[in-house]
Design an enzyme around this catalytic site. Sequence first.
Site, PDB file in Angstrom:
ATOM      1  N   HIS A  31       3.298  -0.404  -6.563  1.00  0.00           N
ATOM      2  CA  HIS A  31       3.602  -1.500  -5.634  1.00  0.00           C
ATOM      3  C   HIS A  31       4.419  -0.997  -4.444  1.00  0.00           C
ATOM      4  O   HIS A  31       4.055  -1.227  -3.285  1.00  0.00           O
ATOM      5  CB  HIS A  31       4.373  -2.597  -6.370  1.00  0.00           C
ATOM      6  CG  HIS A  31       4.833  -3.717  -5.486  1.00  0.00           C
ATOM      7  ND1 HIS A  31       4.166  -4.907  -5.375  1.00  0.00           N
ATOM      8  CD2 HIS A  31       5.914  -3.814  -4.648  1.00  0.00           C
ATOM      9  CE1 HIS A  31       4.794  -5.692  -4.512  1.00  0.00           C
ATOM     10  NE2 HIS A  31       5.866  -5.053  -4.062  1.00  0.00           N
ATOM     11  N   GLU A  32       5.522  -0.324  -4.729  1.00  0.00           N
ATOM     12  CA  GLU A  32       6.380   0.123  -3.637  1.00  0.00           C
ATOM     13  C   GLU A  32       5.682   1.143  -2.750  1.00  0.00           C
ATOM     14  O   GLU A  32       5.918   1.197  -1.540  1.00  0.00           O
ATOM     15  CB  GLU A  32       7.694   0.690  -4.192  1.00  0.00           C
ATOM     16  CG  GLU A  32       8.574  -0.348  -4.870  1.00  0.00           C
ATOM     17  CD  GLU A  32       8.906  -1.538  -3.981  1.00  0.00           C
ATOM     18  OE1 GLU A  32       9.009  -1.354  -2.746  1.00  0.00           O
ATOM     19  OE2 GLU A  32       9.046  -2.653  -4.511  1.00  0.00           O
ATOM     20  N   HIS A  87       3.905  -0.475   0.040  1.00  0.00           N
ATOM     21  CA  HIS A  87       4.753  -0.687   1.223  1.00  0.00           C
ATOM     22  C   HIS A  87       4.855   0.607   2.038  1.00  0.00           C
ATOM     23  O   HIS A  87       4.803   0.585   3.266  1.00  0.00           O
ATOM     24  CB  HIS A  87       6.158  -1.108   0.802  1.00  0.00           C
ATOM     25  CG  HIS A  87       6.271  -2.515   0.310  1.00  0.00           C
ATOM     26  ND1 HIS A  87       5.851  -3.600   1.041  1.00  0.00           N
ATOM     27  CD2 HIS A  87       6.796  -3.021  -0.845  1.00  0.00           C
ATOM     28  CE1 HIS A  87       6.095  -4.713   0.373  1.00  0.00           C
ATOM     29  NE2 HIS A  87       6.671  -4.394  -0.778  1.00  0.00           N
ATOM     30  N   HIS A 129       1.882   1.143   4.116  1.00  0.00           N
ATOM     31  CA  HIS A 129       1.892   0.223   5.252  1.00  0.00           C
ATOM     32  C   HIS A 129       2.706   0.821   6.401  1.00  0.00           C
ATOM     33  O   HIS A 129       2.338   0.698   7.579  1.00  0.00           O
ATOM     34  CB  HIS A 129       2.481  -1.113   4.808  1.00  0.00           C
ATOM     35  CG  HIS A 129       2.054  -2.278   5.627  1.00  0.00           C
ATOM     36  ND1 HIS A 129       2.434  -3.573   5.343  1.00  0.00           N
ATOM     37  CD2 HIS A 129       1.289  -2.373   6.741  1.00  0.00           C
ATOM     38  CE1 HIS A 129       1.919  -4.399   6.231  1.00  0.00           C
ATOM     39  NE2 HIS A 129       1.224  -3.699   7.095  1.00  0.00           N
TER      40      HIS A 129
END
Length: 682
Positions: free
Chosen positions: A471-472, A475, A478
Amino acid sequence: MQTPGAEAQNPFFAVSDLPYQLPPFERIETAHYRPAFERGMTDQLAEVEAIATNAEPPTFENTVVALERSGQILQRVSAVFFNQASSDADEEIQEIQGEVSPKLAAHSDAIHLDKRLFARISALVEDGAGDLDAESRRLLERYHLDFVRAGAGLTDEQQSRLRAINEELSALQTAFQNKLLADTNATAVVVDDAAELDGLAADAVTAAAETARERGLDGKYVITLGLPSGQPVLTSLTNRGLRERIHRASVSRGAHGDHNDTLQTAARIATLRAERAALFGHPDHATYVLEDRTAKTPAAVHDMLGKLTPAAVANAHAEAARLQESIGDEFELQAWDWAHYSDRVRRATYSIDAAELRPYFELERVLRDGVFHAAGRLYGLSFTERPDLVAYHPDARVFEVFDEDGTGIGLFIGDFFTRDSKRGGAWMNSFVEQSALMGTKPVVVNNLNIVKPPAGEPALLTFDEVNTMFHEFGHALHGLFSSVTYPTFSGTSVYRDFVEFPSQVNEMWAVWPSVLENYAVHHSTGEPLSQDVVQRLLDSQIWGEGFATTEYLAATLLDLAWHEIAPGTVVEDPLAFEAAALSQAGVALESVPPRYRTSYFAHIFSGGYSAGYYSYIWSEVLDADTVEWFKENGGLERANGDHFRRELLSRGGSIDSMEAFRNFRGRDPQIEPLLVRRGLAR
């Protein structure tokens, strides 16, 4: 007073000459922060004064672009300092944070409430933006909206009150963070007898002993607390009394009535936010916030939550009945029993034992053969560790990231282990943001809170921790893939209720068969996790969704309750307010506490998620729909990754978030895939 030559020695006063402008952490000392903040604010105000008093008519270049270029020293010191305040704070760092946060709030107001600047920006908007390209036009519109929402159009009297509110809020939010960190450390559970730790994996017992030794408690064991209500150790501990101690310690953080109590701080924050919303003509803080989100209104959020809550609560009740059946007549199910007996039911139903899976999820293997491997397959990336580049803590590791053609695109820093100086949870920060205007490439960091094993021992993860790592890193991608002109739009600078979407999409690769089989290997025997176990793991993911969705929705609805109070409301008893809000929302289940209660709800009282915790499930609608798209188009394929990167990940805030989604998906999102995923479809 600074010593002679200190100004020249301050590493924040010049652009770093390290690769990708990585901050020179080896040279950064705590003593550098105060003068760098002071110089940074002074310099930016001088730059802004020059823009505001420019005798030339306003142009996009001499006003908006000039503002984009301003404040470089302040940006550099802020990026480093606030990461340290979250990931490696001590008393002096907390003291500086307490001093500087109100000053930064006042500094921001000094810029955004400057009527001369606002007049120049407004004149450009009224002129119709001329022949600006789409990103530049959007930047002009963004600046104008930011100034309006910051209060540039208010009367002098209103602005004076707004400045006072912002300054007090900044101090209170810092106080909430620091009090919560202190109380979380103080509330860690000390265990005297190893027999009480029955069920806990051997490496976890060793880590608890090591934590106790570090705290001067030789011969004892310390169970530290993570940020959410539910603590991972409750799954495996067989001692019900210890489970209760840990649970009660967790849900009482910040609510002890002592100097670390956060409840009145939270209540005051909510009151001030409501008053500030009234200055802008809004009935409450939630309305003010959501006006500038993809959701647009609290009614839209409540409408979406209303479609989820009844089914989620019904599922939680059904799960509770199954757990009580597993317990029998010995005792009544309580919150501290849920994780333990849920794991029992999962094992009985799917033959999945969470503790037995941990040896297959060794951190280094998950990172390199899971997270990095998936990014390589999907986007053509490769990663090279750079031990020659020093990060801000010995546990933080630096990796250079390369595109398929060998071009370096940025640096990724991984800081995976928990410590007393780090706040709970997991997050991504940027040290350097990508910007064509500034000629910079991204430097991003992921912070997690995995228990650090003793020297020489492997770090074995739970499957939830594996999921968090993916998940991290979503980021991080991104930020790394950003391809914009202006720093305002870089990376994750999108609507708050959109920012979790790309990271949640990246979670899908944790269980993608070819990725999972590549990293899920027993750390000592080299034996791969069998396909049968993999399938049962995938099948088991639907179990527990009633609990997981309900605890999340409870926190979301609590957030909205705090931020839909009317201006002038003073909450005298925050715990009574919380209880009433949960009851009214229909999520007051005694055995399913909110994922975060008021006293440790850092996301909304010291983070950026006020009236925005709904963002995770709002984004999950987009995420679940996107996962379906990947599956329909062949999954882990370069063409799919390139499309996602080009149309969405690279665009940052340079276009409207929902426009980016539609460009990627070809249509508006649909909620049905989320309902199926969470077992809420009827």
